[in-house]
Design a protein around this motif. Structure first.
Motif, PDB file in Angstrom:
ATOM      1  N   TRP A   1      -5.605   0.972   9.415  1.00 42.69           N
ATOM      2  CA  TRP A   1      -5.123  -0.260   8.232  1.00 42.69           C
ATOM      3  C   TRP A   1      -6.432  -1.541   9.264  1.00 42.69           C
TER       4      TRP A   1
ATOM      5  N   PRO B   1       2.488  -2.047   4.221  1.00 47.23           N
ATOM      6  CA  PRO B   1       3.562  -1.089   3.784  1.00 47.23           C
ATOM      7  C   PRO B   1       4.155  -0.723   2.942  1.00 47.23           C
TER       8      PRO B   1
ATOM      9  N   ILE C   1      -0.782  -7.549   3.697  1.00 50.51           N
ATOM     10  CA  ILE C   1      -1.078  -6.441   2.743  1.00 50.51           C
ATOM     11  C   ILE C   1      -0.068  -5.826   3.858  1.00 50.51           C
TER      12      ILE C   1
ATOM     13  N   ILE D   1       0.356  -1.146  -0.106  1.00 48.61           N
ATOM     14  CA  ILE D   1       0.033  -0.137  -0.396  1.00 48.61           C
ATOM     15  C   ILE D   1       0.874   1.149  -0.108  1.00 48.61           C
TER      16      ILE D   1
ATOM     17  N   ASN E   1      -9.960  -1.884  -0.213  1.00 50.32           N
ATOM     18  CA  ASN E   1     -11.152  -3.618  -0.028  1.00 50.32           C
ATOM     19  C   ASN E   1     -11.878  -4.270  -0.861  1.00 50.32           C
TER      20      ASN E   1
ATOM     21  N   ASP F   1      -5.343 -10.619   3.544  1.00 50.91           N
ATOM     22  CA  ASP F   1      -4.511  -9.745   5.240  1.00 50.91           C
ATOM     23  C   ASP F   1      -3.138  -9.904   4.666  1.00 50.91           C
TER      24      ASP F   1
ATOM     25  N   PHE G   1      -2.081   5.396   8.761  1.00 49.72           N
ATOM     26  CA  PHE G   1      -3.094   4.241   8.194  1.00 49.72           C
ATOM     27  C   PHE G   1      -4.032   3.956   8.918  1.00 49.72           C
TER      28      PHE G   1
ATOM     29  N   LEU H   1      -9.382  -1.807   7.085  1.00 49.96           N
ATOM     30  CA  LEU H   1      -9.126  -2.819   5.938  1.00 49.96           C
ATOM     31  C   LEU H   1      -9.877  -4.030   5.831  1.00 49.96           C
TER      32      LEU H   1
END
Length: 113
Positions: free
Chosen positions: A101, A89, A87, A8, A70, A85, A99, A104
């Motif tokens: 998180w 940074p 995911i 992200i 999402n 999940d 952020f 999400l």
């Protein structure tokens, strides 16, 4: 192609400069795919704006961006066979320590976290 997850970003990151992502999620809700692959191991998503600062309330545009992210994360994780999940940074400052998180979606089964 095998991906291991999603990275992200936010557009306030100095390394983005209009490139360095696979999908750009604009404030107006548009999702713009890149014409060039960024990374052979991870899919990179970039939110337009600066998500690094603390906020008590997110704008409606930011909430919509997170909602679209999402949906895109769930779609990409199903398409490429990694967990929703997975995911990460981009860096400590991108998208930033503040952020959201927790907002999400991480469960494709019930669509909520």
């Amino acid at each position: 192609m095998q991906y291991y997850g999603i990275v992200i970003h936010h557009s306030a990151c100095s390394s983005i400069n209009g490139k360095g992502y696979d999908y750009f999620i604009a404030k107006n809700g548009d999702i713009i795919p890149s014409s060039d692959q960024t990374d052979p191991l991870y899919i990179h998503l970039c939110l337009e704006g600066d998500f690094s600062g603390p906020r008590a309330v997110r704008t409606s545009a930011e909430k919509e961006q997170l909602f679209l992210m999402n949906k895109l994360i769930l779609q990409l994780s199903e398409m490429y066979g990694f967990q929703p999940d997975d995911i990460f940074p981009h860096s400590i400052t991108c998208p930033g320590g503040d952020f959201p998180w927790a907002q999400l979606v991480i469960s494709p089964k019930d669509r909520y976290h």
